[in-house]
Scaffold this motif. Structure first.
Motif, PDB file in Angstrom:
ATOM      1  N   UNK A   1       0.827  -1.202   0.000  1.00  3.94           N
ATOM      2  CA  UNK A   1       0.000   0.000   0.000  1.00  3.94           C
ATOM      3  C   UNK A   1       0.862   1.254   0.000  1.00  3.94           C
ATOM      4  N   UNK A   2       1.972   1.210   0.735  1.00  4.78           N
ATOM      5  CA  UNK A   2       2.898   2.337   0.738  1.00  4.78           C
ATOM      6  C   UNK A   2       3.568   2.542  -0.606  1.00  4.78           C
TER       7      UNK A   2
ATOM      8  N   UNK B   1       1.073  -1.980  16.134  1.00  7.11           N
ATOM      9  CA  UNK B   1       0.860  -0.654  15.556  1.00  7.11           C
ATOM     10  C   UNK B   1       2.156  -0.111  14.966  1.00  7.11           C
ATOM     11  N   UNK B   2       3.257  -0.269  15.712  1.00  7.88           N
ATOM     12  CA  UNK B   2       4.548   0.236  15.233  1.00  7.88           C
ATOM     13  C   UNK B   2       5.001  -0.471  13.962  1.00  7.88           C
ATOM     14  N   UNK B   3       4.793  -1.803  13.903  1.00  7.57           N
ATOM     15  CA  UNK B   3       5.209  -2.561  12.723  1.00  7.57           C
ATOM     16  C   UNK B   3       4.376  -2.182  11.505  1.00  7.57           C
ATOM     17  N   UNK B   4       3.086  -1.957  11.699  1.00  3.93           N
ATOM     18  CA  UNK B   4       2.227  -1.594  10.573  1.00  3.93           C
ATOM     19  C   UNK B   4       2.634  -0.229  10.021  1.00  3.93           C
ATOM     20  N   UNK B   5       2.942   0.688  10.907  1.00  2.00           N
ATOM     21  CA  UNK B   5       3.423   1.990  10.461  1.00  2.00           C
ATOM     22  C   UNK B   5       4.777   1.862   9.762  1.00  2.00           C
ATOM     23  N   UNK B   6       5.648   1.041  10.337  1.00  2.00           N
ATOM     24  CA  UNK B   6       6.992   0.865   9.780  1.00  2.00           C
ATOM     25  C   UNK B   6       6.939   0.358   8.343  1.00  2.00           C
TER      26      UNK B   6
ATOM     27  N   UNK C   1       5.490   2.802   5.824  1.00  2.00           N
ATOM     28  CA  UNK C   1       6.496   3.836   5.580  1.00  2.00           C
ATOM     29  C   UNK C   1       7.618   3.317   4.687  1.00  2.00           C
ATOM     30  N   UNK C   2       8.015   2.050   4.895  1.00  2.00           N
ATOM     31  CA  UNK C   2       9.058   1.451   4.051  1.00  2.00           C
ATOM     32  C   UNK C   2       8.646   1.479   2.585  1.00  2.00           C
TER      33      UNK C   2
ATOM     34  N   UNK D   1       9.113   3.167  -2.709  1.00  2.00           N
ATOM     35  CA  UNK D   1       8.325   2.965  -3.916  1.00  2.00           C
ATOM     36  C   UNK D   1       8.717   1.721  -4.679  1.00  2.00           C
ATOM     37  N   UNK D   2       9.419   0.791  -3.998  1.00  2.00           N
ATOM     38  CA  UNK D   2       9.975  -0.389  -4.662  1.00  2.00           C
ATOM     39  C   UNK D   2       9.380  -1.653  -4.050  1.00  2.00           C
ATOM     40  N   UNK D   3       8.725  -2.447  -4.876  1.00  2.00           N
ATOM     41  CA  UNK D   3       8.115  -3.694  -4.424  1.00  2.00           C
ATOM     42  C   UNK D   3       9.119  -4.605  -3.724  1.00  2.00           C
ATOM     43  N   UNK D   4      10.356  -4.616  -4.188  1.00  2.00           N
ATOM     44  CA  UNK D   4      11.361  -5.509  -3.613  1.00  2.00           C
ATOM     45  C   UNK D   4      11.691  -5.185  -2.160  1.00  2.00           C
ATOM     46  N   UNK D   5      11.414  -3.976  -1.739  1.00  2.00           N
ATOM     47  CA  UNK D   5      11.686  -3.605  -0.351  1.00  2.00           C
ATOM     48  C   UNK D   5      10.588  -4.072   0.600  1.00  2.00           C
ATOM     49  N   UNK D   6       9.590  -4.754   0.072  1.00  2.00           N
ATOM     50  CA  UNK D   6       8.474  -5.248   0.887  1.00  2.00           C
ATOM     51  C   UNK D   6       8.617  -6.728   1.238  1.00  2.00           C
TER      52      UNK D   6
END
Length: 306
Positions: free
Chosen positions: A218-219, A278-283, A286-287, A292-297
């Motif tokens: 989503x990010x 909550x912190x992990x979902x935000x993290x 944000x990542x 903007x790179x799928x590979x970073x997910x």
């Protein structure tokens, strides 16, 4: 994050569901142990009845006013949603515009990874409707059903998210919900979705990693959203502000397992987490947004998702 007023909305990407009547049986499983409200169990998640070992309602049962899986094809169901200006003043139209934007982005992005994007409709409904995975209702919350490749959203969920869970009511908070569910569709295309059921609970589980990856995807969309265009070449969204990002992070935090458990049962039980803190979902949102790179997910390759 506001839409450009003159962007054209494509309502063929959504369908309408039934209204009224109670569900024939709530979807169960995959949730946080000991919590009564099923919305807590499945908020922003995959309907567990759709996955091996999951338990759901019989898709053939339900209350009055329900429709068959897939929703209505009524061309007048969303006649009020024509432009970005409509999306800026109406929650339903905003969902449609976000669906359009998310699908336009992934249609261009996935081929860069040698994968073809296949469209997924969103079913917008009031009350209850039937998916191939069981009954959809605002008590279940938004979900992606891999059996019929569709997203199910009751627009009243956004009010619940704000009033009961303390999320911001800003536009990107709502758009984040849609982008997260389409993140699950991307995972389905990439063959990653079943990892949730292989290891469904716990703070480092496959279930949590699947959810956090959807947040990250989503990010990724949010990063590119202001460059994504409609069929006529008009950019969907205006530039993001810090308030927009804060709205999305507020929504992400409000549905963290720790926040929900503390609010509803007065204690936090990481061993039963299904969506992440909550912190992990935000993290992870944000990542995805920053790169903007799928590979970073790739939430599966890290030792600790927090």
């Amino acid at each position: 994050m506001s839409f450009n007023d003159d962007v054209q909305l494509d309502t063929s990407q959504v369908g309408s569901g039934g209204s009224g009547g109670g569900p024939g049986g709530m979807v169960v499983g995959g949730g946080i142990g000991g919590i009564i409200l099923l919305i807590i169990a499945l908020v922003f998640g995959i309907n567990p009845g759709s996955l091996p070992g999951g338990t759901g309602t019989d898709p053939g049962t339900g209350g009055t006013g329900q429709v068959e899986p897939g929703g209505s094809q009524d061309p007048n169901a969303f006649a009020q949603c024509k432009t970005g200006a409509d999306a800026n003043r109406d929650d339903t139209c905003r969902v449609i515009a976000t669906v359009n934007s998310v699908q336009a982005f992934w249609s261009e992005e996935l081929p860069r990874y040698q994968r073809r994007y296949t469209p997924a409709r969103t079913i917008l409904y009031n009350g209850t409707t039937q998916s191939a995975c069981g009954t959809a209702s605002n008590q279940v919350g938004p979900f992606y059903c891999p059996l019929d490749k569709q997203v199910y959203i009751d627009a009243s969920f956004f009010q619940i998210l704000t009033e009961q869970f303390g999320s911001s009511g800003g536009p990107l908070a709502q758009e984040y919900v849609v982008a997260h569910e389409y993140g699950h569709h991307i995972q389905d295309i990439l063959g990653l979705l079943d990892r949730a059921q292989q290891d469904p609970q716990g703070e480092q589980s496959g279930g949590v990693r699947v959810e956090l990856q959807a947040d990250c995807l989503g990010g990724v969309w949010a990063n590119h959203a202001t460059q994504t265009k409609d069929a006529k070449g008009t950019t969907f969204l205006k530039p993001l502000t810090q308030k927009d990002i804060d709205d999305a992070l507020s929504a992400a935090a409000s549905v963290g397992d720790d926040r929900i458990q503390q609010k509803t049962q007065g204690r936090v039980s990481p061993e039963s987490w299904t969506h992440g803190s909550a912190a992990a979902r935000q993290k992870w949102f944000t990542t995805g947004y920053r790169s903007g790179n799928l590979n970073d997910c790739d939430t599966f390759s890290v030792a600790n998702v927090e």
